[in-house]
Design an enzyme around this catalytic site. Structure first.
Site, short mmCIF file in Angstrom:
data_model
loop_
_atom_site.label_atom_id
_atom_site.label_comp_id
_atom_site.label_asym_id
_atom_site.label_seq_id
_atom_site.Cartn_x
_atom_site.Cartn_y
_atom_site.Cartn_z
N ASP A 197 -8.99 3.56 -2.41
CA ASP A 197 -9.94 4.02 -1.39
C ASP A 197 -11.21 4.58 -1.98
O ASP A 197 -11.42 5.80 -2.04
CB ASP A 197 -9.26 5.05 -0.48
N GLU B 82 2.61 4.97 -3.99
CA GLU B 82 2.51 5.89 -5.16
C GLU B 82 3.81 6.64 -5.40
O GLU B 82 4.07 6.99 -6.54
CB GLU B 82 1.35 6.87 -4.95
N ASP C 239 0.86 -1.19 0.00
CA ASP C 239 0.00 0.00 0.00
C ASP C 239 0.90 1.24 0.00
O ASP C 239 2.11 1.14 0.18
CB ASP C 239 -0.86 -0.06 1.28
O1 MIG Z 1 -3.82 6.03 4.65
O2 MIG Z 1 -3.53 0.75 5.69
O3 MIG Z 1 -5.87 2.02 0.37
O4 MIG Z 1 -6.81 -0.17 1.77
O5 MIG Z 1 -6.75 -0.07 4.57
C1 MIG Z 1 -4.59 4.88 4.51
C2 MIG Z 1 -4.67 1.50 5.86
C3 MIG Z 1 -3.69 3.69 4.29
C4 MIG Z 1 -4.92 2.92 2.37
C5 MIG Z 1 -5.36 1.70 1.63
C6 MIG Z 1 -6.38 0.97 2.45
C7 MIG Z 1 -5.78 0.60 3.79
C8 MIG Z 1 -5.30 1.86 4.51
N1 MIG Z 1 -4.36 2.57 3.65
#
Ligand code: MIG
Length: 819
Positions: free
Chosen positions: A480, A407, A404
């Site tokens: 999200d 980016e 995650d």
């Molecule tokens: O700032 O890890 O898209 O699936 O549950 C949020 C917490 C960070 C974004 C991800 C989401 C995940 C969440 N993350």
């Protein structure tokens, strides 16, 4: 600044070609202004164009291109005319104008497929020293545009300007741009002919599809070179397939990864996590994987456990595994700045973190507080990172990893500052060039580790950010989203669009990540989600429970029904996956991909195919008991009642909350597993084949292997080809088996749908048999509204011939089930 209409900066143009060189399938064209155009014919359908504005090419390097993609040396014809060059393969003709270096590509029938307007030009960017490299092409009459990965706008991109600059876009909306992924690839379609353009450039890229000027489509990048591939179809499917060959295909996933998965931000402590597991088993709702989000870690330090919440992860994961659950954990790129944290120490000591241009390690704030970030573009860093997974996998028993925030996302600033340095596999560069592939390289390093330590099992990696080619390493989801009907609409479009852009292993957070869906919205979303290759419910903890049983008994039963259907369809979905890895075929196929000759279908975007034989159209509105949809040409059956539909037109589908509009192609053989609670729970002793009558012949494929491990790469797999041929008075089914995989089951239960006659005789490999009701299939037929004729045959059958008689007064069922 980039707007051609407000052109304060000077566009530079390449001048006139005065010389050329040919070396087999490679050509260099030189202009009087020192520009070089390099053209390489990679196969009869793919031509690469590379331009050097200043007479020098940088090293030829690509993260996107599959290293296993091998160019061919196709037969070429090359003619130098006074004003232009003519380069032909057996599929296309490419004309290169000497003046202005304009390119035009035609098919063999003389249709112009693609035609440069200004063609290649560029602008010198004083601030960075880069050339902003540009390309513009005429919009062909009636041209539609598709592709570009995870964009959340309408399917057809005409009239839009979009960009690639991966961004953490919490709660994005329809038309938000850019999103998490960067796929600089689009498909053009006009005169029923399709072609693709893959712009292999990792800088921020823009695509303008007849937005700024209604007759021009252009694309440009903030640095590096104009380097693009033209891909000829002529079918949409072939363009996607060729693109997937160029940028790579995944390996077969473990079969369980195609099962249902449950996630939450976050399930903790252990007791809660295990209660979710029992929640599934108690209610007999199938599930294969459970996810741990960031709170399983100690202060969000990657590769650690919060021992208060999870005192003995190894035991917990083992216990869950005994009940059929695979545990998947999240790993983010940010490494906490903490002198006592061994990963921080190692990263600093080995110089593995990204540095600012002036020297210090880059600092950015994410979940753990201030962090440094590994430079995954350095091969040594990738090896280091891969090895960090050893203990989590081999000791703790983790079976998959979820990447995650890659980016890369940084709180407050959004992402890294532009000056941050990257190794870029030995060609040092700034964030401007590395940003768009950061997530991809993280997923690559993660995949390397998960694959190594899961061996002999197959890995599962999921990533949020991606660049073209990331499908080689990882599945992906759409980030999200929000629990709204509009987002359900978007999930459908985004997954189709990713699928035609090389990434088939895709899904959305079922039910929506932000906010809480109603029971109705959750079920409608799940109904779509079971037809997405990656099928996972996920939501943010601030917004209430989102398990399949969180919405009341009525909805729980519906959720169970659709998750069960997912498990029944596993052999079919697995086959579609295999087609994807073997032929590059997208698993999800937008309607025009099924019906390219029917221009009516071009305006539709909700309907899509999964694999060869299913057509799906989700319901994305509340309180409706059906919807209109466009069924592609040919004959189809409505899955729920076997009503026959002749396509090429709009039809109404009855679909109260217990149905999703779902159609099966006439002539299809749909393989079904029995319902199981997780992959491997039961031995499959019989495979059901749902055979749908057709006038004429249709063939279907079934791919099988062990569902995990690598024996399939040694040929221990099988491809079964079923040919169904029907007429008013009979139906035959033949089976041809290639490959050596031996399933456990010994029989097929063949269920016959849509017969226009009553069974008179059934002959299997020359022997007459009396069809009898099959006790094993009772459970499955229960769900159906009418009883269908069934025949039980050996899995090794070669030929079944069914003779029918046209029913007059007799009840069809009386003949076959005479009780
Ligand atoms: O700032 O890890 O898209 O699936 O549950 C949020 C917490 C960070 C974004 C991800 C989401 C995940 C969440 N993350």
């Amino acid at each position: 600044m980039l707007n051609d209409l407000v052109n304060r900066k000077e566009n530079l143009f390449p001048g006139k070609i005065i010389d050329y060189q040919q070396e087999e399938n490679k050509f260099h064209f030189y202009t009087n202004t020192d520009v070089i155009l390099f053209v390489q014919v990679l196969n009869p359908k793919i031509i690469r164009f590379r331009y050097a504005a200043d007479g020098n090419f940088p090293p030829d390097f690509s993260y996107a291109r599959d290293p296993d993609f091998t160019p061919e040396l196709p037969l070429l014809e090359f003619i130098a005319h006074p004003d232009f060059f003519q380069l032909s393969t057996d599929q296309v003709v490419c004309l290169i104008q000497k003046e202005g270096m304009h390119i035009r590509i035609l098919d063999k029938a003389g249709n112009t497929i693609m035609d440069d307007e200004k063609g290649y030009h560029w602008e010198y960017d004083l601030h960075t020293g880069n050339n902003i490299v540009k390309m513009s092409k005429w919009v062909q009459s009636g041209e539609h545009y598709y592709g570009l990965g995870d964009k959340s706008c309408n399917m057809n991109l005409r009239g839009r300007r979009l960009q690639n600059w991966s961004s953490d876009t919490y709660g994005y909306s329809r038309n938000s741009d850019p999103l998490y992924k960067n796929v600089p690839f689009y498909i053009g379609l006009h005169q029923k002919i399709a072609y693709g353009i893959f712009f292999d450039n990792t800088f921020r890229t823009y695509f303008d599809f007849a937005h700024e000027r209604s007759n021009v489509t252009s694309f440009w990048a903030h640095g590096e070179e104009m380097n693009y591939y033209f891909i000829y179809g002529p079918s949409l499917i072939e363009v996607s397939e060729q693109y997937a060959f160029l940028t790579g295909r995944p390996e077969m996933p473990p079969l369980w990864a195609l099962g249902y998965q449950q996630c939450k931000w976050s399930y903790y402590p252990e007791q809660t996590f295990k209660a979710i597991a029992s929640g599934f088993r108690e209610r007999q709702i199938p599930c294969d994987a459970l996810y741990l989000d960031i709170d399983y870690m100690d202060g969000f330090r990657c590769f650690t456990w919060n021992k208060e919440y999870f005192p003995d992860p190894q035991r917990m994961i083992r216990e869950l595994a005994a009940d059929g659950f695979k545990t998947v954990i999240i790993i983010d790129p940010g490494i906490k700045i903490d002198k006592n944290y061994w990963i921080y120490q190692e990263g600093c000591a080995q110089d593995y973190f990204c540095r600012r241009s002036d020297g210090p390690f880059m600092k950015g704030s994410v979940w753990p507080g201030l962090c440094h970030f590994p430079d995954y573009t350095h091969p040594e860093v990738r090896d280091w990172w891969a090895n960090l997974f050893k203990e989590l996998i081999t000791v703790d028993g983790v079976r998959g990893v979820w990447n995650d925030m890659n980016e890369p996302a940084v709180f407050e600033q959004g992402t890294f500052p532009d000056d941050v340095r990257f190794n870029y596999d030995g060609q040092p560069c700034s964030h401007r060039k590395a940003h768009n592939i950061y997530g991809m390289q993280m997923a690559r390093a993660t995949y390397q580790g998960v694959k190594k330590f899961c061996y002999p099992n197959r890995p599962l990696v999921i990533t949020r950010s991606a660049f073209s080619g990331t499908q080689r390493f990882s599945a992906t989801w759409t980030g999200d989203n929000v629990a709204s009907w509009d987002h359900l609409w978007m999930a459908n479009i985004q997954c189709q669009r990713l699928s035609i852009s090389g990434m088939s292993f895709v899904g959305s957070d079922i039910g929506g990540f932000i906010e809480t869906p109603t029971g109705e919205l959750y079920i409608r979303w799940l109904q779509l989600g079971i037809f997405h290759p990656f099928c996972r419910t996920h939501s943010s903890g601030d917004h209430g429970d989102q398990e399949p049983w969180s919405f009341g008994e009525e909805y729980t039963q519906l959720a169970k029904k659709f998750i069960e259907l997912r498990y029944q369809l596993l052999p079919y979905i697995y086959t579609a996956f295999w087609q994807h890895i073997t032929y590059g075929t997208p698993m999800l196929r937008p309607l025009p991909f099924l019906n390219q000759d029917d221009t009516e279908s071009y305006h539709r975007m909700a309907e899509f195919g999964l694999g060869d034989n299913l057509l799906i159209c989700p319901i994305t509105q509340p309180e409706v008991d059906g919807r209109w949809l466009y069924v592609p040409s040919g004959t189809w059956y409505y899955y729920w009642d076997d009503a026959e539909v002749v396509g090429g037109k709009e039809v109404w589908a009855n679909a109260k909350l217990d149905r999703i509009p779902l159609y099966v192609r006439a002539g299809a053989v749909l393989p079904f597993y029995p319902v199981m609670q997780y992959v491997g729970e039961i031995e499959i002793t019989q495979l059901t084949l749902h055979v749908y009558f057709v006038q004429g012949s249709v063939s279907s494929v079934l791919y099988e292997d062990a569902g995990d491990g690598y024996d399939y790469e040694k040929g221990i797999c099988s491809e079964k080809i079923f040919l169904v041929t029907g007429s008013n008075t009979g139906l035959s089914i033949s089976q041809e088996v290639k490959g050596s995989y031996a399933p456990i089951y010994t029989t097929y239960n063949i269920v016959l749908h849509g017969l226009p006659f009553v069974l008179k005789t059934v002959e299997v490999d020359g022997v007459l048999i009396t069809p009898e009701p099959n006790p094993e299939s009772a459970a499955e037929t229960e769900q159906r509204e009418n009883k269908l004729p069934e025949i039980l045959v050996s899995k090794d059958f070669e030929q079944i011939n069914i003779q029918g008689i046209i029913p007059e007064s007799a009840e069809p069922d009386a003949l076959i089930n005479p009780e």
